[in-house]
Enzyme design. Structure first.
Site, PDB file in Angstrom:
ATOM      1  N   HIS A 228       0.832  -1.213   0.000  1.00 56.65           N
ATOM      2  CA  HIS A 228       0.000   0.000   0.000  1.00 56.65           C
ATOM      3  C   HIS A 228       0.865   1.260   0.000  1.00 56.65           C
ATOM      4  O   HIS A 228       0.418   2.313   0.459  1.00 56.65           O
ATOM      5  CB  HIS A 228      -0.951   0.042   1.207  1.00 56.65           C
ATOM      6  CG  HIS A 228      -1.659  -1.248   1.478  1.00 56.65           C
ATOM      7  ND1 HIS A 228      -2.923  -1.531   1.012  1.00 56.65           N
ATOM      8  CD2 HIS A 228      -1.246  -2.371   2.134  1.00 56.65           C
ATOM      9  CE1 HIS A 228      -3.264  -2.751   1.392  1.00 56.65           C
ATOM     10  NE2 HIS A 228      -2.268  -3.288   2.065  1.00 56.65           N
TER      11      HIS A 228
ATOM     12  N   SER B  86      14.563  22.348 -15.019  1.00 56.93           N
ATOM     13  CA  SER B  86      13.396  23.193 -15.212  1.00 56.93           C
ATOM     14  C   SER B  86      13.872  24.548 -15.694  1.00 56.93           C
ATOM     15  O   SER B  86      14.901  25.052 -15.240  1.00 56.93           O
ATOM     16  CB  SER B  86      12.637  23.340 -13.898  1.00 56.93           C
ATOM     17  OG  SER B  86      11.848  24.519 -13.920  1.00 56.93           O
TER      18      SER B  86
ATOM     19  N   LYS C   4      15.700  22.194  -9.788  1.00 61.87           N
ATOM     20  CA  LYS C   4      15.032  20.954 -10.182  1.00 61.87           C
ATOM     21  C   LYS C   4      15.892  20.030 -11.019  1.00 61.87           C
ATOM     22  O   LYS C   4      16.684  20.444 -11.855  1.00 61.87           O
ATOM     23  CB  LYS C   4      13.785  21.303 -10.997  1.00 61.87           C
ATOM     24  CG  LYS C   4      12.746  22.036 -10.184  1.00 61.87           C
ATOM     25  CD  LYS C   4      11.768  21.098  -9.544  1.00 61.87           C
ATOM     26  CE  LYS C   4      10.752  20.683 -10.577  1.00 61.87           C
ATOM     27  NZ  LYS C   4       9.704  19.883  -9.999  1.00 61.87           N
TER      28      LYS C   4
ATOM     29  N   GLU D 165       9.251   9.270 -16.428  1.00 59.85           N
ATOM     30  CA  GLU D 165       7.855   9.681 -16.645  1.00 59.85           C
ATOM     31  C   GLU D 165       7.380   9.326 -18.043  1.00 59.85           C
ATOM     32  O   GLU D 165       6.246   8.890 -18.247  1.00 59.85           O
ATOM     33  CB  GLU D 165       7.712  11.192 -16.416  1.00 59.85           C
ATOM     34  CG  GLU D 165       7.911  11.571 -14.960  1.00 59.85           C
ATOM     35  CD  GLU D 165       8.067  13.075 -14.794  1.00 59.85           C
ATOM     36  OE1 GLU D 165       7.132  13.708 -14.329  1.00 59.85           O
ATOM     37  OE2 GLU D 165       9.130  13.618 -15.154  1.00 59.85           O
TER      38      GLU D 165
END
Ligand code: ARG
Length: 461
Positions: free
Chosen positions: A157, A278, A284, A291
């Site tokens: 979980h 970024s 970043k 992704e």
């Protein structure tokens, strides 16, 4: 003017829009090498069986080889009017060698021709996938070996469950990609039958030798039923299914990398070459490759559903609907190749933060099960009672804001007087993983054993 390949019964040519919807050359040109190989094998068989003369055969071979170089040198002019790769090649052959070209299509139809070309292409793609999966598995094995004893939290979980080793986690993916690889091998076995000679749907009256063409094209044997042969795209559906399953494995792994690489987790650090920045937030470092692997899985699933939907209502034998098989497969193949390569590179170059993993492994009362097991083993409590006693210890530790192993012995004894200080080593994460030495368990010795097993199996092919 009407089509030079099938225009005999037509008084006028197709409307421009008819040509546009009918043409597949925009994408099936990808099959040029397979198409020419198939034609060479067919021509050799026609000569061998005396269906065409040696002279015509030689002209055809010369012409086909010329076309192959023209295409590879970017000098070939593809024409939409000629619909597809098969007719583009044949029309050019007629330009090059004259009437002999017209004999190549004896005892053959575009229906068995396209089935042959496409099978050859899918078979090669499956072989590429087989090799790419091996590369990814090798990277996972190397990481697993290096981190056989690196502890990290195991989750259910996505909540801390029990400590595991990072090596064990890597080996879980080895199992998945090895299953994908065996699915690929199975699919190759099943598709390894040659459609050539099924002709339009019923076979042919010419004395062809299908075993000869099958062998020349590297297929195990010819297909057995001509109607099935020109109607069947199972091999494409199997490729897409395998690709979709493999993509979902890659996607789950990508998702974990996204989580692990957050500053909050900090379990791994992606290399500069496999991350992006970024344009507004200078701090970043984004896991874009992970992704996109996750996202591209959606495309592959779409490709699978598209072809399943095309095929589901088609009566036997060939229908033009089946021309729509190619883009789905080409797209999925290109996408999967890219995903596998990106994952392999990203994972190989990824740094593992052993200290962060270890710290997290001990948080969240991850060794509570070890305490319960100790109470069963050393005190003789039934597991359910041990579970309850441990639950009380956990509640106390939560209240005090300390990990389980920091609770004073007196407090533990207040919960159950049989607890002694022999319990403390058991609450250490390293001890916890070491103790899970059941077959397939997370103990470093088990992980190393599994690494050895897969290395040996991989060496066999
Ligand atoms: N371009 C066609 C395809 O991809 C080739 C087969 C055409 N056959 C036919 N009978 N029109 O399916």
């Amino acid at each position: 003017t009407s089509n030079q390949m099938w225009g005999g019964r037509f008084a006028s040519g197709p409307a421009a829009i008819m040509e546009a919807i009918n043409a597949s050359i925009g994408f099936d040109r990808k099959l040029y090498a397979q198409d020419i190989r198939g034609s060479l094998a067919h021509a050799a068989m026609l000569r061998e069986t005396g269906i065409i003369s040696a002279d015509d055969h030689d002209k055809i071979v010369h012409g086909l080889n010329t076309i192959l170089s023209e295409i590879e040198d970017g000098k070939f002019e593809f024409s939409t009017r000629l619909e597809d790769i098969h007719m583009n090649v044949e029309a050019r052959l007629a330009d090059l060698v004259g009437p002999a070209a017209g004999r190549l299509h004896t005892a053959r139809s575009r229906n068995d021709q396209v089935a042959t070309d496409f099978r050859l292409w899918v078979k090669e793609e499956l072989q590429r996938t087989h090799a790419a999966l091996k590369g990814l598995i090798e990277v996972l094995l190397a990481k697993a070996e290096a981190h056989a004893a690196t502890v990290m939290p195991g989750f259910t979980h996505l909540q801390t469950a029990q400590p595991v080793t990072f090596g064990h986690h890597c080996m879980a993916y080895v199992e998945m990609f090895a299953r994908d690889r065996s699915r690929v091998a199975d699919a190759i076995e099943r598709l390894d039958e040659c459609p050539l000679g099924a002709a339009a749907l019923a076979g042919t009256g010419y004395p062809i030798d299908r075993h000869m063409t099958a062998k020349a094209l590297g297929f195990r044997e010819p297909t057995r039923n001509s109607m099935d042969t020109v109607s069947d795209r199972d091999f494409a559906l199997e490729f897409l299914s395998i690709a979709a399953i493999c993509a979902s494995h890659l996607s789950r792994m990508a998702e974990e990398i996204v989580i692990w690489s957050t500053p909050q987790f900090g379990f791994v650090k992606l290399s500069d070459s496999f991350s992006t920045g970024s344009s507004i937030m200078p701090q970043k470092k984004n896991p874009d490759a992970a992704e996109l692997i996750r996202a591209k899985t959606g495309r592959i699933n779409g490709d699978l559903i598209a072809l399943l939907t095309v095929m589901k209502g088609l009566p036997l034998a060939y229908s033009k609907d089946m021309q729509e098989d190619k883009e789905a497969v080409f797209d999925a193949a290109e996408t999967l190749d890219l995903m596998l390569a990106a994952m392999t590179g990203m994972f190989a170059e990824m740094d593992v933060n052993v200290a962060a993993m270890k710290k997290a492994a001990g948080s969240g009362m991850s060794t509570a099960t070890d305490l319960a097991d100790w109470l069963v083993r050393e005190v003789g409590l039934p597991f359910r009672e041990a579970h309850h006693v441990t639950g009380r210890a956990v509640a106390l530790a939560v209240e005090r804001g300390c990990p389980l192993e920091r609770l004073p012995l007196a407090d533990l004894q207040a919960i159950n007087p049989a607890i002694t200080d022999a319990v403390f080593p058991v609450l250490q994460v390293a001890q916890s993983v070491k103790s899970r030495a059941s077959y397939g368990g997370t103990a470093p010795a088990q992980v190393k054993k599994q690494v050895r097993y897969w290395k040996k199996r991989l060496a066999k092919g």
